[in-house]
Design an enzyme around this catalytic site. Structure first.
Site, short mmCIF file in Angstrom:
data_model
loop_
_atom_site.label_atom_id
_atom_site.label_comp_id
_atom_site.label_asym_id
_atom_site.label_seq_id
_atom_site.Cartn_x
_atom_site.Cartn_y
_atom_site.Cartn_z
N HIS A 128 47.26 37.95 44.75
CA HIS A 128 47.71 38.75 43.62
C HIS A 128 48.19 40.09 44.15
O HIS A 128 47.74 40.56 45.20
CB HIS A 128 46.52 38.94 42.66
CG HIS A 128 46.84 39.57 41.35
ND1 HIS A 128 47.04 40.93 41.19
CD2 HIS A 128 46.99 39.03 40.10
CE1 HIS A 128 47.28 41.19 39.92
NE2 HIS A 128 47.28 40.07 39.24
N ASP A 205 38.66 38.64 46.76
CA ASP A 205 39.07 38.89 45.38
C ASP A 205 38.57 37.71 44.55
O ASP A 205 39.14 36.62 44.59
CB ASP A 205 40.59 39.01 45.32
CG ASP A 205 41.14 39.03 43.90
OD1 ASP A 205 40.35 38.97 42.95
OD2 ASP A 205 42.38 39.09 43.74
N GLN A 208 39.33 35.33 39.78
CA GLN A 208 39.43 33.99 39.19
C GLN A 208 38.24 33.12 39.54
O GLN A 208 37.88 32.20 38.79
CB GLN A 208 40.72 33.32 39.68
CG GLN A 208 41.99 34.06 39.33
CD GLN A 208 42.26 34.12 37.84
OE1 GLN A 208 41.86 33.24 37.08
NE2 GLN A 208 42.92 35.18 37.39
N LYS A 231 37.79 38.67 32.61
CA LYS A 231 38.15 37.28 32.88
C LYS A 231 36.94 36.35 32.82
O LYS A 231 37.09 35.14 32.90
CB LYS A 231 38.84 37.16 34.24
CG LYS A 231 40.16 37.93 34.32
CD LYS A 231 40.81 37.75 35.68
CE LYS A 231 41.99 38.70 35.88
NZ LYS A 231 43.11 38.41 34.99
N CYS A 370 52.09 38.18 38.73
CA CYS A 370 51.72 39.18 39.74
C CYS A 370 51.49 38.52 41.10
O CYS A 370 50.58 38.90 41.85
CB CYS A 370 50.48 39.96 39.31
SG CYS A 370 50.71 40.90 37.79
#
Length: 412
Positions: A128, A205, A208, A231, A370
Site C-alpha cells: 500500500h 503492515d 488487512q 478495518k 492505493c
C-alpha cells in the site's frame, strides 16, 4: 435464509450492525468494501458513546474521578490489544490513528535515526502507498536506498532472488501481511527468519491481516507491527503499533507536545517511557476504547471462525466471478489469500461497473486501491474490488454476480 459460514452465525451477527438495515433506493445495502473500512457493531458504537456520555475526560491528565475513569478505560483497551496480538506487555502497544501513522512513526522515529547512506530498505511491489511513501521520504533525507521484492504472475511474492535482495546492507524489511489489492497473504515467518539472519528488523503492515487472522507477535518474532482499528470493526482514528520494547526504547518520538514529556528545559526535553513517549497531545481516547470493544467482539466470535468464514465465502466468490467471465487478480488458492477480491469484468471499466452496481445497492471499490505498483505490474489502470467480512453472505455474492450481467448489458 442466511447460512452459517465457516462456523459463524452470519444472520445473528448481522443483527449487531445497524447500518446493514439501510436501503439504497429500493435495494437492501450489499456492502462489499470492508477492506476500505468495516462497519461497526452496536457494541462498539455503544462503547464510544458511553465514554462521551459518562466518562469524558482527558486520559492521564486529571486526578478527579472522570479523569481516572478515562485513563482506566484507555489503558484497558491497550491491554486488550496486547492480548489480541500476543504481545508480552501493554507497554509494547503504542496507540496511533491507524497503520498510516504507525508506518510513518517507524519511518521517522526509527528510520531517520538509524539509516545512513548505503543502507537499504526492502519493500515489496504489493505494498500500500502507506508503506512506500514514508520510506521514500526517509530515504531522501538519509541517503538510504529502496529495493523491492517483485510479484509473480499469480500475485504472490517472487522470493526466487531473495538472497540477493536481502543482504547485510538491508536494515529493515517493511512488508504487508495481506495485500489490500490482491488478497495475497505473505509468508511472514519465512521473511522474518530470513531478515533476522542478515541482521535486519521487520515491520509488518497488518491493516488487512489483523481483522481476519489470529496474530501472535511473539511467535512470529516480528519486530514491529502496525494495525488499523476501522478495518477490524473499530472506530476511525483508532489503531496502533506493536514493537519490541528494545526497539521502541531506541526510537525517537514523531510528535512532540503535552503528555509525552518527562521534563522540559529551554534547550532540550526528556521523554516518558514507552509507550507514552509516542503519544503526544490529546489522543483519540474514545476511539481506542471503541477499538477495545471491537477486539472483545472479534474474540467472542473466535479468530479461527473469522478466518474459516473468510475462506469459505472467498472461495464461493472466486468460483462465481470466474464462471461469470471475470478476470481475477491475485491467488486463486484461498489458503494463501484473504477476502479482498480484485477483478476486471469483461470490457466494463471498474468505475462504470461500480456506478451500475450502486444502483442495485451494491458497494464495491473501484480504482488503484492505493497500490499503483500492483496496477503497473499487471498492466491495468484499475480493478473492481469486492471485499468480505464477518457480516457478508453467499447470497450477497449472488446479488453481485447478477448485477454484473446488468452492467454488461449496458456497456457491451
Amino acid at each position: 435464509m442466511m447460512e452459517h459460514i465457516g462456523g459463524l452465525d452470519v444472520a445473528r451477527i448481522r443483527e449487531d450492525f445497524p447500518i446493514l438495515a439501510r436501503m439504497v433506493g429500493d435495494h437492501p445495502l450489499v456492502y462489499l468494501d470492508s477492506a476500505a473500512t468495516s462497519h461497526k457493531p452496536r457494541q462498539v458504537i455503544d462503547a464510544e458513546s458511553d465514554f462521551y456520555a459518562n466518562h469524558n475526560a482527558n486520559a492521564h491528565r486529571g486526578l478527579y474521578l472522570l479523569g481516572e475513569e478515562a485513563t482506566q478505560l484507555y489503558e484497558d483497551a491497550r491491554a486488550k490489544l496486547a492480548r489480541f496480538l500476543g504481545a508480552p506487555s501493554p507497554d509494547t502497544i503504542v496507540f496511533t490513528r491507524g497503520v498510516t501513522e504507525s508506518l510513518n512513526l517507524v519511518a521517522q522515529g526509527w528510520g531517520r535515526k538509524f539509516l545512513r547512506g548505503g543502507d537499504e530498505v526492502l519493500l515489496t511491489e504489493m505494498e500500500h502507498h502507506s508503506n512506500i511513501v514514508p520510506w521514500q521520504m526517509t530515504a531522501a533525507v538519509t541517503g538510504a536506498t529502496l529495493k523491492y521484492i517483485p510479484l509473480t504472475d499469480d500475485g504472490q511474492l517472487d522470493l526466487s532472488d531473495l538472497g540477493s535482495l536481502l543482504t547485510e546492507r538491508t536494515k529493515i524489511l517493511a512488508v504487508t501481511g495481506m495485500s489490500n489489492a490482491l488478497g495475497t497473504i505473505t509468508p511472514l515467518r519465512q521473511l522474518i527468519e530470513s531478515a533476522h539472519a542478515v541482521g535486519a528488523i521487520v515491520l509488518v503492515d497488518a491493516a488487512q491481516l489483523a481483522p481476519h487472522h489470529a496474530i501472535d507477535v511473539q511467535e512470529l518474532d516480528v519486530d514491529l507491527l502496525g494495525f488499523t482499528g476501522h478495518k477490524m470493526l473499530g472506530p476511525t482514528a483508532s489503531g496502533g503499533l506493536y514493537g519490541k520494547a528494545e526497539i521502541l526504547d531506541a526510537m525517537d518520538p514523531m510528535l512532540g507536545g503535552g503528555e509525552m514529556i518527562h521534563e522540559v528545559f529551554k534547550d532540550h526535553s526528556t521523554f516518558k517511557p514507552i509507550p507514552h513517549k509516542f503519544e503526544g497531545g490529546t489522543m483519540p481516547i474514545a476511539q481506542e476504547i471503541g477499538l477495545g470493544a471491537a477486539v472483545d467482539y472479534l474474540q467472542a466470535l473466535g479468530m479461527d471462525a473469522v478466518r474459516a468464514h473468510e475462506e469459505e465465502i472467498t472461495r464461493y466468490a472466486l468460483d462465481r466471478l470466474l464462471d461469470a467471465g471475470a478476470t481475477i487478480y491475485g491467488p486463486k488458492d484461498v489458503s494463501i489469500r484473504g477476502g479482498a477480491v480484485s477483478f476486471w469484468y469483461k470490457d466494463v471499466h471498474p468505475h462504470d461497473l461500480a456506478t451500475i452496481l450502486n444502483e442495485d445497492g451494491i458497494a464495491i471499490r473501484a480504482g488503484h486501491h492505493c497500490a499503483q505498483l500492483v496496477m503497473r505490474r499487471f498492466d491495468t489502470p484499475a480493478t473492481a474490488r469486492a471485499s468480505f467480512y464477518v457480516y457478508n453472505t453467499k447470497e450477497e455474492v449472488d446479488v453481485l454476480v447478477e448485477s454484473l450481467a446488468k452492467a454488461e448489458a449496458i456497456f457491451i
